[in-house]
Design a protein around this motif. Structure first.
Motif, mmCIF file in Angstrom:
data_model
loop_
_atom_site.group_PDB
_atom_site.id
_atom_site.type_symbol
_atom_site.label_atom_id
_atom_site.label_comp_id
_atom_site.label_asym_id
_atom_site.label_seq_id
_atom_site.Cartn_x
_atom_site.Cartn_y
_atom_site.Cartn_z
ATOM 1 N N LEU A 1 112.655 14.271 121.999
ATOM 2 C CA LEU A 1 111.738 14.772 123.019
ATOM 3 C C LEU A 1 112.216 14.252 124.375
ATOM 4 N N PRO A 2 113.203 14.924 124.998
ATOM 5 C CA PRO A 2 113.715 14.430 126.268
ATOM 6 C C PRO A 2 112.687 14.473 127.392
ATOM 7 N N HIS A 3 111.720 15.391 127.270
ATOM 8 C CA HIS A 3 110.632 15.456 128.240
ATOM 9 C C HIS A 3 109.472 16.171 127.565
ATOM 10 N N LEU A 4 108.290 16.018 128.122
ATOM 11 C CA LEU A 4 107.141 16.710 127.552
ATOM 12 C C LEU A 4 107.288 18.216 127.778
ATOM 13 N N PRO A 5 106.974 19.028 126.780
ATOM 14 C CA PRO A 5 107.114 20.481 126.938
ATOM 15 C C PRO A 5 106.175 21.001 128.014
ATOM 16 N N LEU A 6 106.684 21.872 128.863
ATOM 17 C CA LEU A 6 105.883 22.416 129.953
ATOM 18 C C LEU A 6 105.572 23.877 129.675
ATOM 19 N N PRO A 7 104.311 24.228 129.469
ATOM 20 C CA PRO A 7 103.979 25.631 129.240
ATOM 21 C C PRO A 7 104.233 26.462 130.496
ATOM 22 N N ARG A 8 104.585 27.709 130.289
ATOM 23 C CA ARG A 8 104.894 28.613 131.392
ATOM 24 C C ARG A 8 103.616 29.248 131.922
ATOM 25 N N PRO A 9 103.330 29.114 133.235
ATOM 26 C CA PRO A 9 102.137 29.768 133.795
ATOM 27 C C PRO A 9 102.316 31.285 133.834
ATOM 28 N N VAL A 10 101.355 32.020 133.276
ATOM 29 C CA VAL A 10 101.388 33.484 133.304
ATOM 30 C C VAL A 10 100.001 33.997 133.657
ATOM 31 N N GLY A 11 99.954 35.234 134.134
ATOM 32 C CA GLY A 11 98.686 35.849 134.479
ATOM 33 C C GLY A 11 97.915 36.316 133.272
ATOM 34 N N PRO A 12 96.704 36.836 133.504
ATOM 35 C CA PRO A 12 95.828 37.231 132.387
ATOM 36 C C PRO A 12 96.430 38.277 131.459
ATOM 37 N N THR A 13 97.128 39.272 132.018
ATOM 38 C CA THR A 13 97.682 40.327 131.161
ATOM 39 C C THR A 13 98.738 39.778 130.215
ATOM 40 N N ALA A 14 99.671 38.993 130.753
ATOM 41 C CA ALA A 14 100.722 38.403 129.913
ATOM 42 C C ALA A 14 100.129 37.425 128.905
ATOM 43 N N PHE A 15 99.104 36.687 129.313
ATOM 44 C CA PHE A 15 98.463 35.736 128.409
ATOM 45 C C PHE A 15 97.817 36.480 127.245
ATOM 46 N N ALA A 16 97.126 37.580 127.559
ATOM 47 C CA ALA A 16 96.477 38.376 126.507
ATOM 48 C C ALA A 16 97.519 38.979 125.565
ATOM 49 N N GLU A 17 98.647 39.411 126.105
ATOM 50 C CA GLU A 17 99.709 39.975 125.262
ATOM 51 C C GLU A 17 100.248 38.936 124.284
ATOM 52 N N GLN A 18 100.389 37.695 124.768
ATOM 53 C CA GLN A 18 100.861 36.636 123.881
ATOM 54 C C GLN A 18 99.836 36.330 122.790
ATOM 55 N N MET A 19 98.559 36.400 123.117
ATOM 56 C CA MET A 19 97.524 36.206 122.096
ATOM 57 C C MET A 19 97.619 37.295 121.029
ATOM 58 N N GLU A 20 97.883 38.540 121.440
ATOM 59 C CA GLU A 20 98.027 39.630 120.481
ATOM 60 C C GLU A 20 99.220 39.402 119.564
ATOM 61 N N ARG A 21 100.221 38.661 120.040
ATOM 62 C CA ARG A 21 101.414 38.379 119.240
ATOM 63 C C ARG A 21 101.257 37.130 118.373
ATOM 64 N N GLY A 22 100.084 36.526 118.410
ATOM 65 C CA GLY A 22 99.826 35.397 117.521
ATOM 66 C C GLY A 22 99.684 34.049 118.200
ATOM 67 N N MET A 23 99.724 34.017 119.534
ATOM 68 C CA MET A 23 99.553 32.741 120.222
ATOM 69 C C MET A 23 98.123 32.240 120.060
ATOM 70 N N GLN A 24 97.980 30.948 119.820
ATOM 71 C CA GLN A 24 96.669 30.314 119.699
ATOM 72 C C GLN A 24 96.222 29.854 121.091
ATOM 73 N N ALA A 25 95.122 30.424 121.580
ATOM 74 C CA ALA A 25 94.609 30.061 122.902
ATOM 75 C C ALA A 25 93.625 28.916 122.766
ATOM 76 N N VAL A 26 93.800 27.886 123.609
ATOM 77 C CA VAL A 26 92.928 26.713 123.579
ATOM 78 C C VAL A 26 92.316 26.520 124.955
ATOM 79 N N ASP A 27 90.999 26.566 125.016
ATOM 80 C CA ASP A 27 90.259 26.341 126.257
ATOM 81 C C ASP A 27 89.950 24.853 126.365
ATOM 82 N N LEU A 28 90.479 24.215 127.401
ATOM 83 C CA LEU A 28 90.388 22.761 127.554
ATOM 84 C C LEU A 28 89.184 22.307 128.359
#
Length: 455
Positions: free
Chosen positions: A243-270
């Motif tokens: 683990l050379p550095h902590l993984p950094l998630p890529r910031p995306v807008g709502p449409t791209a985020f929703a598309e990733q959820m449709e592809r199986g991404m697990q969304a976590v509301d913090l």
């Protein structure tokens, strides 16, 4: 001589840097190991030894990565065939300036468990302290259900390790355990960090037991066993991926985020329960940052991508979440909703609501339409619960949801509301359209003096 305790929030894990002169050792390092290197720089020392008290089940060990970064050897118990490091055995000793670490084999929690006795060679003061791992805690002892030989053998070994190895070190010896209050690695741990062999001898309830009673008490325990423990066992035996550095998630807008959820991404509301109660992305799992290490391992798949949802203006929650996920081996942090929940709302996308209720609404409800679903662990449930409540542990809720009625309003309930909001998001995603989260939950209940039933 100096000793630094590093406390990892959420996991209630303790690691240590101990040293003297120009050299130091690290004991039970966590995965994000930069903190040990920073301490070494501050003290003007080189890390020349890394020691593990046992193979951890609840977090990823940072020993292999810290060894790569410092060149220091890793030492761990000889009773497990680790894929890295060097075995240490009873009687081995290691010197760091005026510090000497002596190895004690203290099986019970796991077969390869070690404790490290700290001596001050400058004054000939033996047993200044002992790093006890998961053998002896403040006011408690380690769990014995993870031992491959079974809890009976493990409890017998643990009793012998404590009484034959640790207590003879003397009442003056400080104890430095690997976990504190809130850890899943033991029950009943005190909320204070500091103790001595003498204090534990006098006040630790399990140390006052006979051998037979000790073994019976340990065998009667049923501690939590999150599914991700299996991944931790593999990582910590063979060595986790670098683990050379902590993984950094890529910031995306709502449409791209929703598309990733449709592809199986697990969304976590913090966000906090209060914020999440107002509006949530459909299908998102609400996990407040402070509970990631406790419940992500029950509810998420570490092999699938994870997307994070925070507040409009990040208050540090994203960074804290990344660190927490990384410490338990969840590295697939693919995306972050840019602009947080506000961007989702202003994009006109659909959201779901998780209504909240006040404790007084439950106490004054005589209709019988509400079913309180108490999602606390078994020990909390048994200590006191509402008479009308049904118990379903949060980690079991996804599998148990089908057993709950759809024709009643389900009110999720926990200790303060933080776990209740997780439960509410699970039930809403499972198709329950009448779900309410009791904010305040048991804390509010006790403040109101409500009637409780003990199991």
């Amino acid at each position: 001589m100096f000793i630094h305790r590093i406390k990892t929030p959420g996991l209630a894990q303790n690691s240590y840097v101990v040293g003297s002169g120009t050299v130091a050792a690290v004991i039970d390092p966590r995965r994000d190991s930069e903190i040990y290197i920073d301490i070494a720089r501050q003290e003007g020392v080189a890390i020349t030894g890394i020691f593990e008290t046992h193979r951890n089940e609840d977090l990823v060990s940072g020993a292999p990565d810290l060894a790569r970064r410092t060149g220091a050897p890793v030492h761990h118990g000889a009773q497990l065939d680790f894929g890295y490091g060097e075995p240490a055995r009873e009687g081995d000793s290691f010197t760091f300036g005026d510090c000497r670490l002596r190895v004690l084999e203290t099986p019970g929690h796991t077969p390869e468990s070690l404790s490290f006795v700290l001596d001050d060679t400058a004054t000939d003061a033996e047993a200044v302290a002992v790093f006890t791992g998961d053998c002896l805690f403040v006011q408690s002892v380690g769990r014995t259900d993870l031992h491959p030989a079974g809890p009976q053998t493990a409890a017998e070994q643990l009793y012998a390790s404590i009484h034959d190895k640790l207590l003879p070190l003397g009442d003056q010896a400080l104890i430095y355990p690997a976990h504190g209050s809130g850890s899943v690695c033991g029950g009943g741990l005190a909320k204070r960090d500091d103790s001595t062999i003498g204090l534990e001898r006098r006040h630790n309830p399990l140390l006052a037991c006979s051998r037979e009673d000790f073994v019976a008490a340990k065998c009667a325990e049923h501690p939590l066993h999150p599914p991700y423990f299996r991944l931790m066992e593999q990582y910590n035996k063979d060595g986790a991926p670098p683990l050379p550095h902590l993984p950094l998630p890529r910031p995306v807008g709502p449409t791209a985020f929703a598309e990733q959820m449709e592809r199986g991404m697990q969304a976590v509301d913090l966000r906090s329960p209060e914020a999440a109660a107002g509006a949530v992305v459909p299908g998102a799992l609400c996990i407040p940052v402070s509970l990631i290490t406790a419940y992500a391992g029950f509810l998420l798949d570490p092999a699938r991508p994870i997307g994070l949802i925070g507040a409009e203006v990040d208050d540090g929650g994203i960074a804290a979440a990344i660190a927490s996920f990384s410490r338990i081996g969840f590295d697939q942090l693919g995306y972050e909703l840019a602009g947080g929940m506000r961007s989702w709302e202003t994009a006109g996308r659909d959201f779901t609501r998780l209504p909240s209720c006040h404790i007084s609404e439950l106490l004054n409800d005589e209709t019988g339409e509400r079913l309180v679903v108490d999602v606390r662990p078994q020990d909390e449930w048994r200590s006191g619960h509402l008479p009308q409540a049904q118990h379903v542990f949060l980690g079991d809720l996804p599998a148990a949801a089908d057993s709950l009625p759809h024709d009643r309003e389900l009110v999720t309930f926990c200790g303060s509301g933080h776990r209740a909001i997780i439960a509410a998001s699970i039930l809403a995603d499972a198709g329950f359209d009448r779900v309410t989260c009791c904010l305040g939950s048991m804390a509010a209940c006790k403040a109101r003096g409500c009637e409780l039933v003990k199991a």
